[in-house]
Design a protein around this motif. Sequence first.
Motif, PDB file in Angstrom:
ATOM      1  N   ALA A 110      14.024 -32.784 142.861  1.00  0.00           N
ATOM      2  CA  ALA A 110      13.189 -31.788 143.532  1.00  0.00           C
ATOM      3  C   ALA A 110      13.427 -30.392 142.976  1.00  0.00           C
ATOM      4  O   ALA A 110      12.547 -29.536 143.011  1.00  0.00           O
ATOM      5  CB  ALA A 110      13.454 -31.808 145.033  1.00  0.00           C
ATOM      6  N   VAL A 111      14.611 -30.159 142.467  1.00  0.00           N
ATOM      7  CA  VAL A 111      14.974 -28.867 141.887  1.00  0.00           C
ATOM      8  C   VAL A 111      14.429 -28.735 140.467  1.00  0.00           C
ATOM      9  O   VAL A 111      13.959 -27.676 140.056  1.00  0.00           O
ATOM     10  CB  VAL A 111      16.513 -28.697 141.885  1.00  0.00           C
ATOM     11  CG1 VAL A 111      16.938 -27.431 141.148  1.00  0.00           C
ATOM     12  CG2 VAL A 111      17.044 -28.691 143.305  1.00  0.00           C
ATOM     13  N   VAL A 112      14.478 -29.833 139.718  1.00  0.00           N
ATOM     14  CA  VAL A 112      14.280 -29.762 138.267  1.00  0.00           C
ATOM     15  C   VAL A 112      12.924 -30.261 137.803  1.00  0.00           C
ATOM     16  O   VAL A 112      12.238 -29.597 137.007  1.00  0.00           O
ATOM     17  CB  VAL A 112      15.399 -30.567 137.547  1.00  0.00           C
ATOM     18  CG1 VAL A 112      15.128 -30.642 136.053  1.00  0.00           C
ATOM     19  CG2 VAL A 112      16.762 -29.964 137.825  1.00  0.00           C
ATOM     20  N   GLU A 113      12.504 -31.433 138.246  1.00  0.00           N
ATOM     21  CA  GLU A 113      11.511 -32.225 137.521  1.00  0.00           C
ATOM     22  C   GLU A 113      10.213 -31.474 137.209  1.00  0.00           C
ATOM     23  O   GLU A 113       9.840 -31.305 136.046  1.00  0.00           O
ATOM     24  CB  GLU A 113      11.197 -33.507 138.294  1.00  0.00           C
ATOM     25  CG  GLU A 113      10.259 -34.431 137.535  1.00  0.00           C
ATOM     26  CD  GLU A 113      10.099 -35.779 138.233  1.00  0.00           C
ATOM     27  OE1 GLU A 113      10.091 -36.797 137.528  1.00  0.00           O
ATOM     28  OE2 GLU A 113       9.992 -35.805 139.471  1.00  0.00           O
ATOM     29  N   ASN A 114       9.497 -31.054 138.229  1.00  0.00           N
ATOM     30  CA  ASN A 114       8.183 -30.448 137.983  1.00  0.00           C
ATOM     31  C   ASN A 114       8.276 -29.074 137.343  1.00  0.00           C
ATOM     32  O   ASN A 114       7.438 -28.709 136.508  1.00  0.00           O
ATOM     33  CB  ASN A 114       7.393 -30.375 139.291  1.00  0.00           C
ATOM     34  CG  ASN A 114       6.951 -31.744 139.767  1.00  0.00           C
ATOM     35  OD1 ASN A 114       6.551 -32.597 138.977  1.00  0.00           O
ATOM     36  ND2 ASN A 114       7.043 -31.980 141.069  1.00  0.00           N
ATOM     37  N   LYS A 115       9.284 -28.291 137.715  1.00  0.00           N
ATOM     38  CA  LYS A 115       9.448 -26.958 137.134  1.00  0.00           C
ATOM     39  C   LYS A 115       9.785 -27.068 135.647  1.00  0.00           C
ATOM     40  O   LYS A 115       9.200 -26.379 134.797  1.00  0.00           O
ATOM     41  CB  LYS A 115      10.554 -26.207 137.875  1.00  0.00           C
ATOM     42  CG  LYS A 115      10.347 -26.064 139.373  1.00  0.00           C
ATOM     43  CD  LYS A 115      11.522 -25.365 140.014  1.00  0.00           C
ATOM     44  CE  LYS A 115      11.491 -25.430 141.531  1.00  0.00           C
ATOM     45  NZ  LYS A 115      11.710 -26.794 142.057  1.00  0.00           N
ATOM     46  N   MET A 116      10.765 -27.899 135.325  1.00  0.00           N
ATOM     47  CA  MET A 116      11.177 -28.063 133.936  1.00  0.00           C
ATOM     48  C   MET A 116      10.025 -28.580 133.085  1.00  0.00           C
ATOM     49  O   MET A 116       9.756 -28.070 131.989  1.00  0.00           O
ATOM     50  CB  MET A 116      12.379 -29.008 133.874  1.00  0.00           C
ATOM     51  CG  MET A 116      12.890 -29.341 132.487  1.00  0.00           C
ATOM     52  SD  MET A 116      11.999 -30.721 131.690  1.00  0.00           S
ATOM     53  CE  MET A 116      12.321 -32.053 132.858  1.00  0.00           C
ATOM     54  N   ALA A 117       9.304 -29.593 133.583  1.00  0.00           N
ATOM     55  CA  ALA A 117       8.222 -30.186 132.798  1.00  0.00           C
ATOM     56  C   ALA A 117       7.131 -29.167 132.501  1.00  0.00           C
ATOM     57  O   ALA A 117       6.611 -29.109 131.379  1.00  0.00           O
ATOM     58  CB  ALA A 117       7.644 -31.391 133.543  1.00  0.00           C
ATOM     59  N   ARG A 118       6.781 -28.368 133.490  1.00  0.00           N
ATOM     60  CA  ARG A 118       5.705 -27.405 133.275  1.00  0.00           C
ATOM     61  C   ARG A 118       6.130 -26.274 132.340  1.00  0.00           C
ATOM     62  O   ARG A 118       5.415 -25.933 131.395  1.00  0.00           O
ATOM     63  CB  ARG A 118       5.227 -26.821 134.608  1.00  0.00           C
ATOM     64  CG  ARG A 118       4.050 -25.862 134.430  1.00  0.00           C
ATOM     65  CD  ARG A 118       3.497 -25.413 135.751  1.00  0.00           C
ATOM     66  NE  ARG A 118       2.340 -24.546 135.586  1.00  0.00           N
ATOM     67  CZ  ARG A 118       1.081 -24.971 135.526  1.00  0.00           C
ATOM     68  NH1 ARG A 118       0.806 -26.254 135.582  1.00  0.00           N
ATOM     69  NH2 ARG A 118       0.080 -24.120 135.398  1.00  0.00           N
ATOM     70  N   TRP A 119       7.277 -25.686 132.610  1.00  0.00           N
ATOM     71  CA  TRP A 119       7.617 -24.455 131.907  1.00  0.00           C
ATOM     72  C   TRP A 119       8.249 -24.691 130.539  1.00  0.00           C
ATOM     73  O   TRP A 119       8.117 -23.843 129.652  1.00  0.00           O
ATOM     74  CB  TRP A 119       8.454 -23.563 132.812  1.00  0.00           C
ATOM     75  CG  TRP A 119       7.610 -23.031 133.936  1.00  0.00           C
ATOM     76  CD1 TRP A 119       6.328 -22.556 133.834  1.00  0.00           C
ATOM     77  CD2 TRP A 119       7.947 -22.924 135.310  1.00  0.00           C
ATOM     78  NE1 TRP A 119       5.853 -22.157 135.060  1.00  0.00           N
ATOM     79  CE2 TRP A 119       6.816 -22.369 135.988  1.00  0.00           C
ATOM     80  CE3 TRP A 119       9.090 -23.227 136.056  1.00  0.00           C
ATOM     81  CZ2 TRP A 119       6.807 -22.123 137.361  1.00  0.00           C
ATOM     82  CZ3 TRP A 119       9.073 -22.986 137.423  1.00  0.00           C
ATOM     83  CH2 TRP A 119       7.946 -22.437 138.058  1.00  0.00           C
ATOM     84  N   LEU A 120       8.912 -25.814 130.330  1.00  0.00           N
ATOM     85  CA  LEU A 120       9.332 -26.134 128.968  1.00  0.00           C
ATOM     86  C   LEU A 120       8.118 -26.342 128.064  1.00  0.00           C
ATOM     87  O   LEU A 120       8.114 -25.917 126.903  1.00  0.00           O
ATOM     88  CB  LEU A 120      10.233 -27.369 128.929  1.00  0.00           C
ATOM     89  CG  LEU A 120      11.738 -27.081 128.753  1.00  0.00           C
ATOM     90  CD1 LEU A 120      12.295 -26.389 129.982  1.00  0.00           C
ATOM     91  CD2 LEU A 120      12.506 -28.351 128.463  1.00  0.00           C
ATOM     92  N   ALA A 121       7.093 -26.994 128.605  1.00  0.00           N
ATOM     93  CA  ALA A 121       5.874 -27.208 127.821  1.00  0.00           C
ATOM     94  C   ALA A 121       5.201 -25.893 127.450  1.00  0.00           C
ATOM     95  O   ALA A 121       4.444 -25.830 126.472  1.00  0.00           O
ATOM     96  CB  ALA A 121       4.907 -28.088 128.602  1.00  0.00           C
ATOM     97  N   LYS A 122       5.489 -24.839 128.206  1.00  0.00           N
ATOM     98  CA  LYS A 122       4.931 -23.520 127.917  1.00  0.00           C
ATOM     99  C   LYS A 122       5.869 -22.671 127.065  1.00  0.00           C
ATOM    100  O   LYS A 122       5.571 -21.509 126.796  1.00  0.00           O
ATOM    101  CB  LYS A 122       4.610 -22.803 129.236  1.00  0.00           C
ATOM    102  CG  LYS A 122       3.457 -23.421 130.020  1.00  0.00           C
ATOM    103  CD  LYS A 122       3.287 -22.732 131.360  1.00  0.00           C
ATOM    104  CE  LYS A 122       2.076 -23.289 132.121  1.00  0.00           C
ATOM    105  NZ  LYS A 122       0.806 -22.830 131.552  1.00  0.00           N
ATOM    106  N   GLY A 123       7.009 -23.228 126.671  1.00  0.00           N
ATOM    107  CA  GLY A 123       7.920 -22.519 125.781  1.00  0.00           C
ATOM    108  C   GLY A 123       9.047 -21.779 126.459  1.00  0.00           C
ATOM    109  O   GLY A 123       9.834 -21.090 125.793  1.00  0.00           O
TER     110      GLY A 123
END
Length: 329
Positions: A110-123
């Motif tokens: 809940a802390v990592v998954e969606n935030k990391m996936a979205r913002w890593l993809a944005k650089g």
Amino acid sequence: MRLFSCLHNVFCMTMFAIGLLLMWQLAYGGQLFDRVMEYRAAQQGEDSEDDESSDAVTLPAGARLMRDVPYGKNARQSMDIYLPQQATGAPVIFMVHGGAWRTGDKHAKAVVENKMARWLAKGFIFISVNYRLLPETAPMEQAEDIALALANAQAQAASWGGDPAKFILMGHSAGAHLVSLLAASPDKAYRRGAQPWLGTVALDSAAFDVVEIMSARHARLYDSAFGGDAAHWKEVSPFYALSATAMPMLAVCSTQRSDSCAQAIRFAGRARSLNVQISVLPQELSHRDINQQLGVEGAYTDAVEAFMAGLDDTVRRMLATHAGNPHQA
């Protein structure tokens, strides 16, 4: 006469019943309230984090994870660094988990998954931080841990391809309280070696004013966190820590909780009186979903990113020109 006697008896019985009800409320009402508050606290604790490890989280193509990077001597003083495929002067999102100041972990999905996936993809670079917990470490010292972690991350950011001046702090629940405490009075972080950061996103704190919480009936978890010293309640309240040097803030609050948005609005009013940049974002989401759903494509994530984009031109360009989160709710 019979009618009068009947009515009189009905009246007496009604008053007797009301009297019994009042006596029961005096005797047991407080206990019932306490049980309700404990149930709500338990639900909040359940919602604040889940226990699934981020081992199951899929990294975007080419991304890397540097796990358990230490920033202090204690085993809890460590952070996970999620790096995009290519990073040069990248902004950094610095995430602090919740858990009633007693539980929670940087690995939680809940802390990592969606935030990391979205913002890593944005650089972006994404950092998830652990810190020492109750009962060994009180919230004020937990905030010191976060400040120390921030200073260490900024010192190493360039070696990861990040920009130490382009950090955005983010925290959920108790973590939102901790980052808000630092944002309200950045000197607390500067004393630990941190540099100024762009802004702070507080995800459903409801603990901006600890004095207000502790002065009314409250869940027992707050007693173990903040004790009985009224002077200390002020020290650990972002509301009372606010200064004119406070960092820009976004306070996300759940309209499903009775206290969250009220505290956020009152905190924002005091911040604006000091000319501090702040916005309140009410959401019809649960305490847990405020955390878990951030990063999922939709109006909620768009609103948070609009705040982020207003902090810095590089952040704005990266949010506008890179792919979003491939995971959908």
